[in-house]
Scaffold this motif. Structure first.
Motif, PDB file in Angstrom:
ATOM      1  N   ARG A  73       0.806  -1.225   0.000  1.00 24.83           N
ATOM      2  CA  ARG A  73       0.000   0.000   0.000  1.00 24.83           C
ATOM      3  C   ARG A  73       0.839   1.275   0.000  1.00 24.83           C
ATOM      4  N   THR A  74       2.111   1.174   0.374  1.00 18.73           N
ATOM      5  CA  THR A  74       2.984   2.355   0.389  1.00 18.73           C
ATOM      6  C   THR A  74       4.126   2.228  -0.622  1.00 18.73           C
ATOM      7  N   ARG A  75       4.022   1.252  -1.490  1.00 17.62           N
ATOM      8  CA  ARG A  75       5.113   0.945  -2.433  1.00 17.62           C
ATOM      9  C   ARG A  75       5.401   2.093  -3.394  1.00 17.62           C
ATOM     10  N   VAL A  76       4.367   2.709  -3.950  1.00 18.92           N
ATOM     11  CA  VAL A  76       4.584   3.793  -4.910  1.00 18.92           C
ATOM     12  C   VAL A  76       5.182   5.007  -4.197  1.00 18.92           C
ATOM     13  N   LEU A  77       4.661   5.356  -3.034  1.00 19.14           N
ATOM     14  CA  LEU A  77       5.231   6.455  -2.252  1.00 19.14           C
ATOM     15  C   LEU A  77       6.691   6.167  -1.935  1.00 19.14           C
ATOM     16  N   GLY A  78       6.978   4.951  -1.500  1.00 16.97           N
ATOM     17  CA  GLY A  78       8.350   4.570  -1.201  1.00 16.97           C
ATOM     18  C   GLY A  78       9.255   4.671  -2.415  1.00 16.97           C
ATOM     19  N   ALA A  79       8.742   4.281  -3.576  1.00 14.41           N
ATOM     20  CA  ALA A  79       9.545   4.360  -4.802  1.00 14.41           C
ATOM     21  C   ALA A  79       9.852   5.814  -5.162  1.00 14.41           C
ATOM     22  N   TRP A  80       8.857   6.692  -5.037  1.00 15.17           N
ATOM     23  CA  TRP A  80       9.096   8.122  -5.288  1.00 15.17           C
ATOM     24  C   TRP A  80      10.121   8.676  -4.306  1.00 15.17           C
ATOM     25  N   LEU A  81       9.989   8.300  -3.046  1.00 10.49           N
ATOM     26  CA  LEU A  81      10.939   8.774  -2.032  1.00 10.49           C
ATOM     27  C   LEU A  81      12.329   8.196  -2.271  1.00 10.49           C
ATOM     28  N   ALA A  82      12.405   6.960  -2.782  1.00  9.94           N
ATOM     29  CA  ALA A  82      13.703   6.364  -3.108  1.00  9.94           C
ATOM     30  C   ALA A  82      14.391   7.173  -4.207  1.00  9.94           C
ATOM     31  N   ILE A  83      13.630   7.593  -5.207  1.00 14.49           N
ATOM     32  CA  ILE A  83      14.206   8.420  -6.272  1.00 14.49           C
ATOM     33  C   ILE A  83      14.709   9.743  -5.702  1.00 14.49           C
ATOM     34  N   ALA A  84      13.891  10.392  -4.880  1.00 24.23           N
ATOM     35  CA  ALA A  84      14.298  11.663  -4.268  1.00 24.23           C
ATOM     36  C   ALA A  84      15.539  11.471  -3.398  1.00 24.23           C
ATOM     37  N   ASN A  85      15.556  10.389  -2.632  1.00 26.77           N
ATOM     38  CA  ASN A  85      16.688  10.110  -1.755  1.00 26.77           C
ATOM     39  C   ASN A  85      17.964   9.890  -2.560  1.00 26.77           C
ATOM     40  N   MET A  86      17.871   9.173  -3.666  1.00 24.65           N
ATOM     41  CA  MET A  86      19.053   8.920  -4.491  1.00 24.65           C
ATOM     42  C   MET A  86      19.555  10.206  -5.147  1.00 24.65           C
ATOM     43  N   LEU A  87      18.638  11.091  -5.549  1.00 20.43           N
ATOM     44  CA  LEU A  87      19.057  12.358  -6.144  1.00 20.43           C
ATOM     45  C   LEU A  87      19.769  13.230  -5.114  1.00 20.43           C
ATOM     46  N   VAL A  88      19.233  13.282  -3.901  1.00 15.39           N
ATOM     47  CA  VAL A  88      19.887  14.030  -2.826  1.00 15.39           C
ATOM     48  C   VAL A  88      21.227  13.383  -2.484  1.00 15.39           C
ATOM     49  N   SER A  89      21.250  12.058  -2.471  1.00 11.86           N
ATOM     50  CA  SER A  89      22.487  11.327  -2.193  1.00 11.86           C
ATOM     51  C   SER A  89      23.561  11.650  -3.230  1.00 11.86           C
ATOM     52  N   MET A  90      23.156  11.728  -4.486  1.00  4.55           N
ATOM     53  CA  MET A  90      24.117  12.054  -5.535  1.00  4.55           C
ATOM     54  C   MET A  90      24.711  13.448  -5.319  1.00  4.55           C
ATOM     55  N   ALA A  91      23.864  14.407  -4.981  1.00  3.65           N
ATOM     56  CA  ALA A  91      24.351  15.763  -4.721  1.00  3.65           C
ATOM     57  C   ALA A  91      25.273  15.783  -3.502  1.00  3.65           C
ATOM     58  N   ALA A  92      24.882  15.071  -2.453  1.00  7.57           N
ATOM     59  CA  ALA A  92      25.700  15.028  -1.233  1.00  7.57           C
ATOM     60  C   ALA A  92      27.021  14.305  -1.485  1.00  7.57           C
ATOM     61  N   ASN A  93      26.979  13.232  -2.262  1.00 10.65           N
ATOM     62  CA  ASN A  93      28.223  12.518  -2.574  1.00 10.65           C
ATOM     63  C   ASN A  93      29.208  13.434  -3.295  1.00 10.65           C
TER      64      ASN A  93
END
Length: 126
Positions: A73-93
């Motif tokens: 039930r939260t899979r799509v939200l989690g997937a969107w947040l995973a994308i956002a997290n990876m983009l922020v991670s890339m900037a932070a890296n």
């Protein structure tokens, strides 16, 4: 309450068994990627590392996103947040760990983004 979170959504119920297994496998891969991201603390020789509390908060968020991706039930939200997290991670890296570490982990980040995008596309309402 938990049975509601782990119950199949109408979109999942309408999928063929093969598509359902494929998307569940992708969800597991995205969740594993988030758990791997949660276990990291950047490059060991980072030129300007962020404070420890920032790393801890980022790791807790990544682990939470991994849990969201595992629940139907939260899979799509989690997937969107995973994308956002990876983009922020890339900037932070790039900012904190330097270009060398950025290029080292870029394939992991891009693969996670691609898998999360496939998951979102596969679970969209038709």
């Amino acid at each position: 309450m938990l049975s509601t979170l782990f119950g199949k959504t109408p979109v999942i119920q309408a999928q063929s068994p093969l598509v359902h297994r494929l998307l569940t496998g992708i969800a597991i891969l995205v969740a594993l990627a988030m758990f791997v991201a949660a276990s990291g603390d950047g490059g060991a020789d980072a030129p300007s590392p962020p404070p420890d509390w920032v790393n801890l908060a980022a790791n807790i968020v990544a682990a939470g996103i991994g849990v969201l991706v595992l629940m139907p039930r939260t899979r799509v939200l989690g997937a969107w947040l995973a994308i956002a997290n990876m983009l922020v991670s890339m900037a932070a890296n790039h900012r904190f760990d330097g270009p060398q570490y950025f290029w080292l982990v870029l394939p992991f980040n891009l693969t996670t983004i691609a898998l999360a995008a496939i998951l979102i596309a596969g679970l969209r309402k038709r």
